[in-house]
Design a protein around this motif. Structure first.
Motif, PDB file in Angstrom:
ATOM      1  N   THR A   1      -7.571  -4.848   0.771  1.00  0.00           N
ATOM      2  CA  THR A   1      -6.824  -5.727   0.600  1.00  0.00           C
ATOM      3  C   THR A   1      -6.243  -7.740   1.270  1.00  0.00           C
ATOM      4  O   THR A   1      -5.427  -8.342   0.017  1.00  0.00           O
ATOM      5  CB  THR A   1      -5.615  -5.426  -0.544  1.00  0.00           C
ATOM      6  OG1 THR A   1      -4.614  -4.678   0.323  1.00  0.00           O
ATOM      7  CG2 THR A   1      -6.174  -4.137  -1.654  1.00  0.00           C
ATOM      8  N   GLY A   2      -6.252  -7.160   2.452  1.00  0.00           N
ATOM      9  CA  GLY A   2      -5.650  -8.002   2.743  1.00  0.00           C
ATOM     10  C   GLY A   2      -3.926  -8.280   3.435  1.00  0.00           C
ATOM     11  O   GLY A   2      -3.951  -8.971   3.620  1.00  0.00           O
ATOM     12  N   ALA A   3      -3.969  -7.190   2.881  1.00  0.00           N
ATOM     13  CA  ALA A   3      -2.303  -7.011   2.991  1.00  0.00           C
ATOM     14  C   ALA A   3      -1.669  -6.715   4.313  1.00  0.00           C
ATOM     15  O   ALA A   3      -2.420  -6.230   4.961  1.00  0.00           O
ATOM     16  CB  ALA A   3      -1.770  -5.829   2.145  1.00  0.00           C
ATOM     17  N   ALA A   4       0.315  -6.369   4.533  1.00  0.00           N
ATOM     18  CA  ALA A   4       0.256  -6.435   5.298  1.00  0.00           C
ATOM     19  C   ALA A   4       0.315  -4.515   6.132  1.00  0.00           C
ATOM     20  O   ALA A   4       0.321  -4.226   6.834  1.00  0.00           O
ATOM     21  CB  ALA A   4       1.769  -7.089   5.520  1.00  0.00           C
ATOM     22  N   ASN A   5       0.593  -4.465   4.537  1.00  0.00           N
ATOM     23  CA  ASN A   5       1.728  -2.531   4.761  1.00  0.00           C
ATOM     24  C   ASN A   5       0.924  -1.945   3.685  1.00  0.00           C
ATOM     25  O   ASN A   5       0.066  -2.335   2.428  1.00  0.00           O
ATOM     26  CB  ASN A   5       3.132  -2.237   5.255  1.00  0.00           C
ATOM     27  CG  ASN A   5       3.444  -3.436   4.066  1.00  0.00           C
ATOM     28  OD1 ASN A   5       2.819  -3.532   2.572  1.00  0.00           O
ATOM     29  ND2 ASN A   5       4.247  -3.673   4.467  1.00  0.00           N
ATOM     30  N   ARG A   6       0.942  -0.438   2.981  1.00  0.00           N
ATOM     31  CA  ARG A   6       0.462  -0.077   2.531  1.00  0.00           C
ATOM     32  C   ARG A   6       1.020  -0.343   0.896  1.00  0.00           C
ATOM     33  O   ARG A   6       0.590  -0.392  -0.283  1.00  0.00           O
ATOM     34  CB  ARG A   6       0.961   1.774   2.478  1.00  0.00           C
ATOM     35  CG  ARG A   6       2.028   2.344   2.387  1.00  0.00           C
ATOM     36  CD  ARG A   6       2.409   3.788   2.637  1.00  0.00           C
ATOM     37  NE  ARG A   6       3.501   4.297   3.091  1.00  0.00           N
ATOM     38  CZ  ARG A   6       4.492   4.699   4.240  1.00  0.00           C
ATOM     39  NH1 ARG A   6       3.804   4.205   4.933  1.00  0.00           N
ATOM     40  NH2 ARG A   6       5.315   5.076   3.878  1.00  0.00           N
ATOM     41  N   VAL A   7       2.315  -0.901   0.673  1.00  0.00           N
ATOM     42  CA  VAL A   7       3.355  -0.860  -0.859  1.00  0.00           C
ATOM     43  C   VAL A   7       1.935  -2.318  -0.719  1.00  0.00           C
ATOM     44  O   VAL A   7       2.242  -2.763  -1.642  1.00  0.00           O
ATOM     45  CB  VAL A   7       4.588  -1.381  -0.308  1.00  0.00           C
ATOM     46  CG1 VAL A   7       5.152  -1.826  -1.407  1.00  0.00           C
ATOM     47  CG2 VAL A   7       5.467  -0.487  -0.169  1.00  0.00           C
ATOM     48  N   GLY A   8       2.063  -3.346   0.183  1.00  0.00           N
ATOM     49  CA  GLY A   8       1.711  -4.574  -0.361  1.00  0.00           C
ATOM     50  C   GLY A   8       0.176  -4.446  -0.679  1.00  0.00           C
ATOM     51  O   GLY A   8      -0.321  -5.193  -1.688  1.00  0.00           O
TER      52      GLY A   8
ATOM     53  N   SER B   1      -5.034   2.892   5.722  1.00  0.00           N
ATOM     54  CA  SER B   1      -5.759   1.837   6.241  1.00  0.00           C
ATOM     55  C   SER B   1      -7.007   0.945   5.653  1.00  0.00           C
ATOM     56  O   SER B   1      -7.085  -0.516   5.848  1.00  0.00           O
ATOM     57  CB  SER B   1      -6.535   2.833   8.158  1.00  0.00           C
ATOM     58  OG  SER B   1      -6.740   1.627   8.459  1.00  0.00           O
ATOM     59  N   ASP B   2      -8.170   1.954   5.541  1.00  0.00           N
ATOM     60  CA  ASP B   2      -9.230   1.232   4.506  1.00  0.00           C
ATOM     61  C   ASP B   2      -8.107   0.507   3.265  1.00  0.00           C
ATOM     62  O   ASP B   2      -8.798  -0.640   3.555  1.00  0.00           O
ATOM     63  CB  ASP B   2     -10.007   2.327   4.067  1.00  0.00           C
ATOM     64  CG  ASP B   2     -10.515   3.014   5.374  1.00  0.00           C
ATOM     65  OD1 ASP B   2     -10.731   1.696   6.353  1.00  0.00           O
ATOM     66  OD2 ASP B   2     -11.854   3.445   4.638  1.00  0.00           O
ATOM     67  N   ALA B   3      -7.690   0.936   2.468  1.00  0.00           N
ATOM     68  CA  ALA B   3      -7.228   0.326   1.446  1.00  0.00           C
ATOM     69  C   ALA B   3      -6.337  -1.268   1.808  1.00  0.00           C
ATOM     70  O   ALA B   3      -6.309  -2.283   1.676  1.00  0.00           O
ATOM     71  CB  ALA B   3      -6.377   0.906   0.949  1.00  0.00           C
ATOM     72  N   ILE B   4      -6.132  -1.309   3.512  1.00  0.00           N
ATOM     73  CA  ILE B   4      -5.158  -2.594   3.182  1.00  0.00           C
ATOM     74  C   ILE B   4      -5.380  -3.746   3.994  1.00  0.00           C
ATOM     75  O   ILE B   4      -5.452  -5.112   3.698  1.00  0.00           O
ATOM     76  CB  ILE B   4      -4.229  -2.142   4.830  1.00  0.00           C
ATOM     77  CG1 ILE B   4      -2.525  -1.429   3.781  1.00  0.00           C
ATOM     78  CG2 ILE B   4      -3.298  -3.087   5.132  1.00  0.00           C
ATOM     79  CD1 ILE B   4      -1.789  -0.404   5.107  1.00  0.00           C
ATOM     80  N   ALA B   5      -6.734  -3.167   4.765  1.00  0.00           N
ATOM     81  CA  ALA B   5      -8.296  -4.064   5.104  1.00  0.00           C
ATOM     82  C   ALA B   5      -8.564  -5.091   4.230  1.00  0.00           C
ATOM     83  O   ALA B   5      -8.536  -5.819   3.796  1.00  0.00           O
ATOM     84  CB  ALA B   5      -9.060  -2.793   6.224  1.00  0.00           C
TER      85      ALA B   5
END
Length: 202
Positions: free
Chosen positions: A184-191, A178-182
Motif C-alpha cells: 500500500t506504500g503506507a508508513a505503518n499498519r494503520v496507514g 509488513s507485506d501489506a504496508i509495502a
C-alpha cells in the motif's frame, strides 16, 4: 415485460426513495425490500425477483458477498450494486463476485432505471468515472489473509490483539502486516489499513 426488483439497503429512507422512483417506471415493479444482506437470497427466491439492487455496506453480509451468493444460488437473478461508496476497488471486486453493474446513489432516476433494464438484458453497467478509476487503480494487490488482518488493524489494535483475533502467531501477523504496508506504500499498519479501505480493497 415487467422487471421484478428487490431492493437491499439498510437505510429504510433510501430503500423507500429508490422504490418510489423505480415504481414510476411502467416496466419496473419493486416486489421486495430487505435491510440486511443475509436476507437477500431467500427474499429474491420468494419474490421471484429478476434483478437485485444491492448496497455495499449492510449488516449480515455486504453487497459484494451477496452478489456472489446470488450468482451461485440463483444464477438467473442479476445483481446491480447501488452505493454511496464509489471506490474503484469495490467495482472490480463486485464484478469479480458476479455483479452485473455498479452505480452510485446520486445517479439520476432515469439512468438508474436504464441501468436496471440493461442488467436485466444481460449487459454490464458501470458508472463511467468509476470504471476509468478502477482500470487506472489496477487490481487489489492484497491477499485474503492480508485483508482480514488489515480489517482488524483499522481499529488501531496492537499486534497481540490482531494475532488473537485472526488466530495466528504475532510473528506471522507482523510478516503479513509488513507485506501489506509495502503493497500500500503506507508508513505503518494503520496507514496501510486506511489506504486499503479508501481504495475499496477491504
Amino acid at each position: 415485460m415487467v422487471i421484478r426488483i428487490l431492493l437491499a439497503d439498510d437505510q429504510a429512507l433510501v430503500r423507500g426513495a429508490l422504490a418510489a422512483l423505480l415504481q414510476l417506471e411502467g416496466d419496473i415493479d419493486v416486489v421486495a425490500q430487505v435491510g440486511r444482506g443475509d436476507e437477500v437470497v431467500a427474499a429474491a427466491r420468494a419474490a421471484e425477483a429478476d434483478v437485485c439492487l444491492l448496497d455495499i455496506e449492510m449488516p449480515g453480509a455486504d453487497g459484494i458477498e451477496v452478489a456472489e451468493r446470488l450468482r451461485d444460488e440463483l444464477p438467473a437473478v442479476r445483481s446491480l450494486i447501488v452505493t454511496t461508496f464509489g471506490r474503484p476497488g469495490y467495482v472490480r471486486r463486485a464484478l469479480e463476485a458476479g455483479a452485473s453493474g455498479f452505480v452510485v446513489k446520486d445517479t439520476p432516476a432515469g439512468e438508474l432505471a436504464d441501468a436496471v433494464r440493461a442488467v436485466h438484458a444481460g449487459q454490464r453497467v458501470v458508472d463511467p468515472s468509476l470504471a476509468a478509476d478502477s482500470l487506472i487503480g489496477g487490481s487489489n494487490p492484497l491477499s485474503e489473509r492480508e485483508r482480514e488482518i488489515l480489517r482488524v488493524a483499522l481499529a488501531g489494535e496492537p499486534v497481540a490483539e490482531i494475532a488473537r483475533r485472526v488466530h495466528l502467531s504475532q510473528g506471522t501477523v507482523r510478516n503479513y502486516l509488513s507485506d501489506a504496508i509495502a503493497k500500500t506504500g503506507a508508513a505503518n499498519r494503520v496507514g496501510a489499513a486506511r489506504t486499503a479501505e479508501a481504495k475499496g480493497w477491504l
